[in-house]
Every structure is written in C-alpha cells, then in structure tokens.
Design a protein around this motif. Structure first.
Motif, PDB file in Angstrom:
ATOM      1  N   LEU A 174       3.667  -1.126  -3.563  1.00  0.00           N
ATOM      2  CA  LEU A 174       4.622  -2.033  -4.261  1.00  0.00           C
ATOM      3  C   LEU A 174       4.373  -3.489  -3.537  1.00  0.00           C
ATOM      4  N   ALA A 175       4.296  -3.358  -2.493  1.00  0.00           N
ATOM      5  CA  ALA A 175       4.179  -4.881  -1.632  1.00  0.00           C
ATOM      6  C   ALA A 175       3.076  -5.452  -2.165  1.00  0.00           C
ATOM      7  N   THR A 176       1.895  -4.890  -2.606  1.00  0.00           N
ATOM      8  CA  THR A 176       0.956  -5.518  -3.200  1.00  0.00           C
ATOM      9  C   THR A 176       0.906  -6.047  -4.497  1.00  0.00           C
ATOM     10  N   ILE A 177       1.604  -5.128  -5.267  1.00  0.00           N
ATOM     11  CA  ILE A 177       2.010  -5.781  -6.665  1.00  0.00           C
ATOM     12  C   ILE A 177       2.906  -7.153  -6.524  1.00  0.00           C
TER      13      ILE A 177
ATOM     14  N   LEU B  13      -6.151  -6.926  -2.196  1.00  0.00           N
ATOM     15  CA  LEU B  13      -5.928  -5.487  -2.047  1.00  0.00           C
ATOM     16  C   LEU B  13      -6.558  -4.817  -1.120  1.00  0.00           C
ATOM     17  N   ALA B  14      -7.743  -5.187  -0.872  1.00  0.00           N
ATOM     18  CA  ALA B  14      -8.383  -4.585   0.414  1.00  0.00           C
ATOM     19  C   ALA B  14      -7.698  -5.085   1.596  1.00  0.00           C
ATOM     20  N   LEU B  15      -7.381  -6.261   1.754  1.00  0.00           N
ATOM     21  CA  LEU B  15      -6.965  -6.871   3.243  1.00  0.00           C
ATOM     22  C   LEU B  15      -5.413  -6.248   3.242  1.00  0.00           C
ATOM     23  N   ILE B  16      -4.537  -6.037   2.501  1.00  0.00           N
ATOM     24  CA  ILE B  16      -3.432  -5.332   2.378  1.00  0.00           C
ATOM     25  C   ILE B  16      -3.646  -3.691   2.986  1.00  0.00           C
ATOM     26  N   LEU B  17      -4.691  -3.127   2.255  1.00  0.00           N
ATOM     27  CA  LEU B  17      -4.701  -1.635   2.751  1.00  0.00           C
ATOM     28  C   LEU B  17      -5.293  -1.592   4.170  1.00  0.00           C
ATOM     29  N   ILE B  18      -6.011  -2.525   4.507  1.00  0.00           N
ATOM     30  CA  ILE B  18      -6.788  -2.494   5.899  1.00  0.00           C
ATOM     31  C   ILE B  18      -5.525  -2.634   6.817  1.00  0.00           C
ATOM     32  N   GLY B  19      -4.805  -3.688   6.596  1.00  0.00           N
ATOM     33  CA  GLY B  19      -3.718  -3.784   7.422  1.00  0.00           C
ATOM     34  C   GLY B  19      -2.606  -2.686   7.429  1.00  0.00           C
ATOM     35  N   ALA B  20      -2.341  -2.102   6.397  1.00  0.00           N
ATOM     36  CA  ALA B  20      -1.485  -0.734   6.550  1.00  0.00           C
ATOM     37  C   ALA B  20      -2.193   0.282   7.418  1.00  0.00           C
ATOM     38  N   THR B  21      -3.535   0.308   7.348  1.00  0.00           N
ATOM     39  CA  THR B  21      -4.279   1.635   8.133  1.00  0.00           C
ATOM     40  C   THR B  21      -4.454   1.107   9.546  1.00  0.00           C
TER      41      THR B  21
END
Length: 470
Positions: A48-51, A254-262
C-alpha cells in the motif's frame, strides 16, 4: 539552410535518448534513499505504501510533463500564466529557488557526500571535506552543463548507463540472496493504519512534481535541437519521453521499497534511507559495496544537478534575456555550493515547510493545465481554484516549520485553528477539499458566463433579424 528547417520525425532511439535524459535529471540520490526508508517504515504494509509513493513520486511528475504537452508550454511560467503574469513569475521564482540554489540542488551534493564520504572520515574534518567535495561536484556540474547542445548526450549516453549498471549490481545481490521476507517485517505505527496516505506524502520529498514543471523548458529545447519544431509534434514527443522515464522510475522504486522492507530482517529501523543503503551495500559487498555506493550516488546526483541548474539558467535567461545563460548557470552553481556547506540536515529541515506550501499549488496547477481544454484555459477557473488552495497551503507550511519556529505562539495558534476547522489537516490533505470547492465555483462561474454570453448573442441575432424584416 532550407533542409535544416525541415521538420524531422523523431525515431524511437530519439525518444529513448530524451526519456533517458529526463530519467537522469529526475533520479537523484534522494530518489534512492527515500523509497528505501519508506520500505523500512512500511514493513509488511509495503504494498500500500508503494502505491501511495508511486502516485506522488511518478504519476504526478508524469502528469506535470503531460501538462507541459497539453498546454504546449515551455516551462513553469507558461503553465501558470492563465492565473496572471505576476503570479506566474512569482511561482516560477519560488519553484526554481526550491529546486535550484536553496534546497534541491545543494542536496545533490550533500546526499552523496553523506552516503559515500562522511562515514569514512573523522567527524571533526567533515566541514573541510564537504567544502572540497561540493566545490569539485559543482565545478563538474557547471562544466558539463555549459553547452546546452551536449546535455542530452552527456546524461543520456554516458552517465545514465553507468548509473543503471551500478544499481543493477546492488539489485542482483539483493534479489539473489534476499535478507528475508517483507511479510515478516513489522510496520511502524503510522504505516499500520495509514500506509497509503503516508506513502503519498513521502513522495513529496522527491520534489519531482515541481521538477517536471521546471524541466519542461529543457525537454522542449532538446526536442527542438533534434529537429522537431511543430508544437503538436513537440507535445507528443514530450509525453512519450515522459511516460518512458517515469515507467523506469516506477520499477526502480518498487524494487527499492521491497529491499528496504526485507532489510528489517537484518537491520534495525534506520534514521534515514542513506544509512540503510550503506548497510545493504556493505552487507553484500563490504568495502567494494561502499565504493560502488559512493560512485552510484555521485553519478546519479550529477545528472540531477545538471537538470536542475540547466532548467534554472534556461528559464531565467528566457525571462531576463539581458543576462546570459552562462551567467545564470554560474550563479546557481555558486549559491548551491554555499548552501550545500550548511549541511544536509538543515537543508531538509528548511525545505519541508516550503514543499508543504508549494506542492498543493503545483498539483492543482498540473490538474488545471490537463483539464484546461474543457474550459478553454479560463483565467477565472485557474484563479478561483488557486486562491482556495492557497489557504490550506499556508497552514500546512506553518505546521511543518522547524521546531524553533513551530513552537512560537503564532505558529501554535495557527496549527490549533487548522486542526479544529480544516478537514483532513492531520493527514496533510486539507488542500484537497478546498481545491475541489474552488474548482467547482470556477467551473460554475465559467459556465454561467458562457450561458449569459450565448443568451445575449442569441438575443442580438433575433433583434438583427427583426430589424432586417422591417
């Protein structure tokens, strides 16, 4: 000479080059660190944050470029001109001051310094090293931007490919050997219940919606240099190139946000995205990762700095032609160097209230420009909508002031009033209902005026017909 004036049809290679230039101008180190930090803040609510972030971080900049296309403008002044020439000039100065020597341009030097240099030098020598680094940084920026005809080549063919290769190396390590699953990362309290809205507000930090309006003049100039001069063709080329560059940005975000979360599976929540990026680079590649990060941040920030200083110099030279492009270029590079040495923390602290003031005005201006064919760019619609938006924008600016000013009696009373009486103020979206009411009043007034004019015209035609019969 006659052949030189012929209209040239742009190829997909040309669109790719212009799109690459736009991407390079938009994508700075801030665009790297903010989505990474957003991923950490959002945790398992990263979707949701990504959207929200993509709406303000990529859709709004794309809409600003489309606004340039639809109105066939060449920059901020032309887009804001229906409100009035004085407002347009003031808005141009405010936006360019924010994107230029006061905030965004100095940040292009301080962010890569904080990422790649500051962690490896003694704390008591930071000021000296920052002065040396920022001086070299802006000398390179000035040199590469001094010839307008070479900007598209330098950014599109040299710096962007280097940036993408370096970023791809980090992405490769992160996705081949992930630090964990994003679904196991714990979100902060704010993002547990407000991931979408907070993600949207985080997109303000990129300043890209403002930059889209400012870069318009640079894009149009580059398209003309490629041999396209008809307004319709320029508008089409601008829209296509903008869609290409924003599409690439969206994928990277999208990739950066996902990496940040992981990364929360490996590290604690960081104070900012710069820290987490340094941790990730060092985690995968050690000292080599530190070197790649420093190079990556410097390269991407030089491309953004080139876009910002070029847009500043071109726009001001256009409105004050007695002063040369190079003189304005020297001015913005020089002031940016001085402001950069104040430090990143102070730059961000003072830029936030300015962004909270300018962003609502910029968003409504972009929407008005896109919808302008519906009301034939009526100044009345533009002015009423802007006046209504201005009211909450002032309250938002005061609310976001640095602590020293925010704690004054005046600021606290203004914030208390807004909290009590302005809907959506706590969410940072109080400008939306105001802008909507202003727009509806403007459209209503425009429609009534047209009805009145048509009625008088029909009455006059009937009178003329009766006089003719007699």
């Amino acid at each position: 000479m006659e052949l030189e004036q012929k209209e040239r049809r742009l190829t997909w290679k040309n669109y790719l080059m212009i799109g690459s230039m736009l991407f390079g101008m938009f994508f700075g180190a801030g665009n790297l660190i903010f989505p990474l930090h957003l991923g950490q803040l959002a945790g398992n609510h990263w979707g949701l944050a990504t959207i929200g972030f993509l709406l303000s971080g990529t859709l709004l900049p794309l809409l600003s470029i489309i606004a340039i296309s639809i109105t066939r403008s060449e920059g901020i002044y032309d887009v804001a001109r229906p409100i009035g020439k004085h407002y347009a000039l003031i808005f141009l100065i405010l936006v360019h001051a924010t994107l230029g020597p006061l905030f965004a341009t100095p940040r292009t030097a301080t962010v890569p310094f904080e990422l790649g240099i500051a962690p490896h030098i003694p704390a008591d020598q930071t000021s000296l090293y920052l002065a040396i680094y920022s001086a070299i940084f802006f000398l390179i920026t000035y040199r590469l931007s001094s010839r307008q005809s070479r900007i598209i080549d330098v950014i599109g063919r040299l710096l962007n490919p280097l940036f993408l290769v370096l970023l791809a190396i980090i992405f490769l390590f992160a996705f081949l050997s992930p630090m964990g699953q994003a679904s196991h990362a714990t979100a902060t309290t704010a993002y547990t219940h407000g991931a979408l809205t907070n993600g949207f507000l985080q997109g303000y930090n990129t300043m890209d919606a403002l930059a889209g309006l400012a870069f318009g003049v640079t894009v149009v100039t580059s398209i003309k240099l490629l041999g396209t001069h008809k307004p319709k063709n320029i508008a089409l080329a601008t829209a296509k190139s903008g869609a290409l560059s924003m599409g690439i940005e969206a994928l990277i975000y999208l990739a950066l946000i996902l990496i940040g979360a992981t990364s929360l599976n490996q590290f604690k929540l960081s104070a900012n995205g710069g820290i987490v990026f340094a941790q990730i680079a060092n985690h995968y590649m050690g000292a080599v990762g530190d070197a790649i990060l420093a190079t990556l941040a410097t390269v991407t920030c030089i491309t953004t700095a080139m876009g910002l200083v070029t847009a500043f110099a071109q726009d001001f030279h256009k409105h004050f032609p007695k002063i040369s492009y190079l003189a304005f270029l020297r001015f913005t590079c020089g002031i940016s160097f001085l402001i950069a040495n104040i430090g990143l923390t102070q730059i961000i602290a003072w830029s936030t209230p300015v962004l909270m003031f300018l962003y609502p005005l910029a968003i409504t201006l972009i929407i008005l420009a896109i919808l302008s064919p519906l009301f034939k760019q009526s100044s009345f619609v533009y002015r009423v909508t802007t006046i209504f938006t201005l009211i909450p924008a002032i309250f938002d600016m005061i609310h976001a002031l640095p602590p020293l000013l925010a704690q004054t009696a005046f600021a606290r009373s203004m914030t208390a009033f807004a909290t009590h009486y302005l809907p959506l103020f706590k969410l940072g979206f109080d400008w939306i209902p105001f802008a909507a009411v202003g727009f509806l009043i403007g459209i209503g007034g425009y429609t009534l005026r047209n009805i009145s004019l048509n009625w008088h015209l029909n009455r006059q035609n009937l009178t003329d017909e009766n006089d003719t019969d007699h």
